[in-house]
Design an enzyme around this catalytic site. Sequence first.
Site, PDB file in Angstrom:
ATOM      1  N   LYS A 194       0.866  -1.178   0.000  1.00 29.89           N
ATOM      2  CA  LYS A 194       0.000   0.000   0.000  1.00 29.89           C
ATOM      3  C   LYS A 194       0.899   1.224   0.000  1.00 29.89           C
ATOM      4  O   LYS A 194       1.536   1.543   1.008  1.00 29.89           O
ATOM      5  CB  LYS A 194      -0.913  -0.002   1.224  1.00 29.89           C
ATOM      6  N   ARG A 248      -8.325  12.054  -6.947  1.00 29.27           N
ATOM      7  CA  ARG A 248      -9.413  11.312  -6.315  1.00 29.27           C
ATOM      8  C   ARG A 248     -10.557  12.229  -5.895  1.00 29.27           C
ATOM      9  O   ARG A 248     -11.715  11.864  -5.985  1.00 29.27           O
ATOM     10  CB  ARG A 248      -8.869  10.554  -5.090  1.00 29.27           C
ATOM     11  N   LYS A 305      -6.337  -8.241  -2.202  1.00 31.22           N
ATOM     12  CA  LYS A 305      -7.535  -8.155  -3.045  1.00 31.22           C
ATOM     13  C   LYS A 305      -7.910  -9.556  -3.498  1.00 31.22           C
ATOM     14  O   LYS A 305      -7.027 -10.331  -3.888  1.00 31.22           O
ATOM     15  CB  LYS A 305      -7.235  -7.323  -4.292  1.00 31.22           C
TER      16      LYS A 305
END
Length: 677
Positions: free
Chosen positions: A119, A140, A285
């Site tokens: 991350k 974003r 994920k």
Amino acid sequence: MDSKSKIIDIYKKKISLLKKHNKLYFENDDPKISDAEYDILKKEIINLEKKNNFLKKLNLSKAIVGSRPSNKFKKVKHLKPMLSLSNAFDKNGMKDFISKISNFLNTKGKNIEFSSEPKIDGISATLIYENGVLTKGLSRGDGVVGEDILENLKTINEIPKKIKGNNVPSLFEIRGEIYIGKKDFDNIKGNFANPRNAAGGSLRQKDSRETSKIPLKYFAYGFGAIEPMIFSTQSEFLEKIKNWGFSINPLSKTVKNLDEIEAQHSYVDSIRSSLDYDIDGLVYKVNDLKLQSRLGNTSNSPRWAVAYKFSAEKAVTKIKDIVIQVGRTGAITPVAKVEPVTVGGVVVSNATLHNEDEINRKDIRVGDTVQIQRAGDVIPQVISVDSSKRDQKSKKYIFPEKCLCGALTKKEVNKSTKKEDAVRRCLKGYECDFIAREKLKHIVSKDAFNIDGLGKKVIDQFWEIKLIRQPSDIFTINYNTIKNLDGWGELSINNLKKAIDNSKIIELDKFIFSIGIRHIGQENAKILAGFFQSISKFKDLFNSKGRKKILVNLIELDGIGEIQIESINNFFSINTNTEIVRQLINQLKIKNFKVQNKKGKFSNKTIMFTGGFEKMSRSEAKTLVENNGGKVLGAISKKLDILVIGNSKPTKKKIENAKSLNIKIILEDEWYEILNL
Ligand code: IVH
């Protein structure tokens, strides 16, 4: 002074002025001059340097690097929302994550494969390619609407402007994290506290030439909109785009079970400090994209991914005092005031002790030497006591039974578990000043009214001078009073006024969430908004007759149970609460809830389930109904259209009831047929 020294003097003064305004902007989030004035100042410095070569040698213009980001970017709606991730902090957290997924998919313990990726602690951005050509680039933003920062993104050499590859989808949206390498950051530090801030500042420059001066890099980690969809797993996606010229993190790999997850976690943690970019954990994920789409999202984050954070940094310190804090739901939280100690680069002087039971269990006392930890944005907490260092005269801590407002607190009994709560609460609602102040902080927060410039500290400041004491006061602020307050200038007051005015128009679900009824979070607020549809209907809750009528109907809503209904009743039984909500409504324009009339197999149909299914969980069945335009009810009534019966332990009584009301009944196999499963 000779003329050279004079110039140096002027130059230095301008540099320190610029630094001051940078600090006000970046660190205090409180600009005191306009963008235009700021640009003039910057230009003056650059001109001075241009005319006087000797100034450059002073090497002071680092202050110019990373000047103020602009808020003038064009706002653009994302093709698909950019969600955030939920967190896990330890092996148990990951175990929960995996079991939630298996429960939802009803896979009964079969191994699920995950893609594991670092991350990256940078700034997320999305790149849109049409027929292989980079045409849009967005930040974003709030996840739904981003900003057009294409020109700045184009300055990043590593980002392909044209994809070289075969069978590239005609619409291809790549999401990734922009960062500054640690070494590069050391060279340009300038005004920035850390590489992440520097990357953010650089990306938001008005002039992309400024951005290009800062060596930004990126890692692509996912996709948004794709047409046509050609991938079947996340790992295949990463591999393909690597061949197409995108930069992929080399530590990405697939793992099959909890042991492999733990091993990868320890390995990456052990090499973390040698990487040239900051990471704060690993993202896991579900690798299979079909399973991802079955799992779908909750309101803010996907069910198929989690950020497994690296373990918290710890430190040892001493408790000077124990005080209590009152939260917005009345929860009384004990807080240890500790001797200031640096944990993970931040000075900590408060650490939470959670609740009365926790203090008793660990026998935590004033004067004790304790270990504390801090992880990410989470509040620092006391984790253990070193009793060997305890003063023999120390006394057991007696937990106060009264709230700071003076009212007696209570430990409630949990309706479903019948156990006494670990948390003590003040039950006074808005009548308790300490709760009221916290409720105000909730109301202005991001997921509620989202008022920029009205953060927690400002609420405290305005509360102290009695400018804001209840929610409606926010919208009738006398701005003249603020003018004389410390830290407020014309610009920041104007910005606040704009932000408050903008927030007056609000959706019904956000409004219901904002008023802070216990047990009514974002999801439940949406369900309730779907039920009430307009604020005028919602107002029927204000009088006891209307409330009674409504509350019996709420039980039909799937997701709203007895606990929620009792909480709504308690909230509106207190006159002060009702009056405060009424006054708030008067200041607002609350939009009717738009029922998302998704068209599909169950358009305008109400459905209820009884019994378990073989191939899916109840949650997945519910999501499928909603995605196909239907609504799931929690009780049988005349309003119900279809009862779906699963093979595993259906309730007889429900089936009988449905039959007597002539409600259509579907069996498990028919259910799969309808869904083409
Ligand atoms: S996946 C639906 N993968 O973390 C969310 N995110 O808290 C999908 N991030 O906004 C995000 N590295 O900016 C994903 N390998 C990675 C990531 C990553 C960093 C950031 C990203 C996102 C935030 C979520």
